[in-house]
Design a protein around this motif. Structure first.
Motif, PDB file in Angstrom:
ATOM      1  N   GLU A 209       0.798  -1.230   0.000  1.00 46.78           N
ATOM      2  CA  GLU A 209       0.000   0.000   0.000  1.00 46.78           C
ATOM      3  C   GLU A 209       0.835   1.286   0.000  1.00 46.78           C
ATOM      4  N   LEU A 210       1.825   1.378   0.876  1.00 44.18           N
ATOM      5  CA  LEU A 210       2.616   2.612   0.975  1.00 44.18           C
ATOM      6  C   LEU A 210       3.427   2.868  -0.292  1.00 44.18           C
ATOM      7  N   TYR A 211       3.995   1.827  -0.838  1.00 45.15           N
ATOM      8  CA  TYR A 211       4.766   1.937  -2.080  1.00 45.15           C
ATOM      9  C   TYR A 211       3.850   2.373  -3.222  1.00 45.15           C
ATOM     10  N   LEU A 212       2.672   1.761  -3.282  1.00 40.32           N
ATOM     11  CA  LEU A 212       1.708   2.094  -4.318  1.00 40.32           C
ATOM     12  C   LEU A 212       1.223   3.537  -4.188  1.00 40.32           C
ATOM     13  N   ALA A 213       1.062   4.015  -2.974  1.00 43.42           N
ATOM     14  CA  ALA A 213       0.606   5.395  -2.759  1.00 43.42           C
ATOM     15  C   ALA A 213       1.567   6.390  -3.405  1.00 43.42           C
ATOM     16  N   LYS A 214       2.856   6.150  -3.263  1.00 43.27           N
ATOM     17  CA  LYS A 214       3.856   7.038  -3.877  1.00 43.27           C
ATOM     18  C   LYS A 214       3.778   6.976  -5.398  1.00 43.27           C
TER      19      LYS A 214
END
Length: 145
Positions: free
Chosen positions: A41-46
């Motif tokens: 999720e965090l990687y995808l958000a960026k």
């Protein structure tokens, strides 16, 4: 084997997922996208923030917000995503990473790789973001590993 960076893989899968949901008239949140394409999720958000800044996707904040794709953007080629994330080296670069590789001064793999590279380039420049919506809606294609 993959031809894209991991970031680019997630970007393409996420954009196709968002396009699929946008075709249904929905906006999707980061949690749904991450679950839908099996990505962190965090990687995808960026990644999505960057794609939004570059105009590939759109987003709205708030309780009814989320990511979506404008109808006009569905006709953009997938190459736009690749270039936004990884640049254009896939379309013009040398198989061995040499800077001076060219028709005049080719590397050992130049001729064979150029033919493959041109096929990949043609595929990505002629296939649109919205090209797979019908198959995705019908469950005929998958975006998860």
């Amino acid at each position: 084997m993959a031809i894209f960076s991991k970031t680019c893989e997630y970007a393409i899968r996420a954009v196709l997922y968002i396009a699929h949901k946008s075709a249904l008239g929905k906006r999707v949140g980061i949690k749904d996208i991450a679950a839908g394409i099996d990505s962190p999720e965090l990687y995808l958000a960026k990644i999505l923030q960057d794609l939004s800044r570059k105009g590939i996707i759109s987003s709205v904040k708030g309780p009814n917000g989320g990511f979506y794709i404008e109808n006009g953007s569905l006709s953009k080629p997938i190459s736009d995503i690749v270039e936004a994330v990884d640049g254009n080296a896939l379309f013009y670069g040398c198989a061995l990473g040499l800077k001076q590789c060219s028709e005049i001064q080719p590397c050992p793999l130049h001729d064979q790789f150029k033919a493959i590279r041109d096929q990949i380039k043609d595929l990505l420049f002629t296939t649109t973001i919205g090209a797979f919506n019908q198959e995705l809606l019908a469950g005929m294609l998958a975006l998860k590993k």
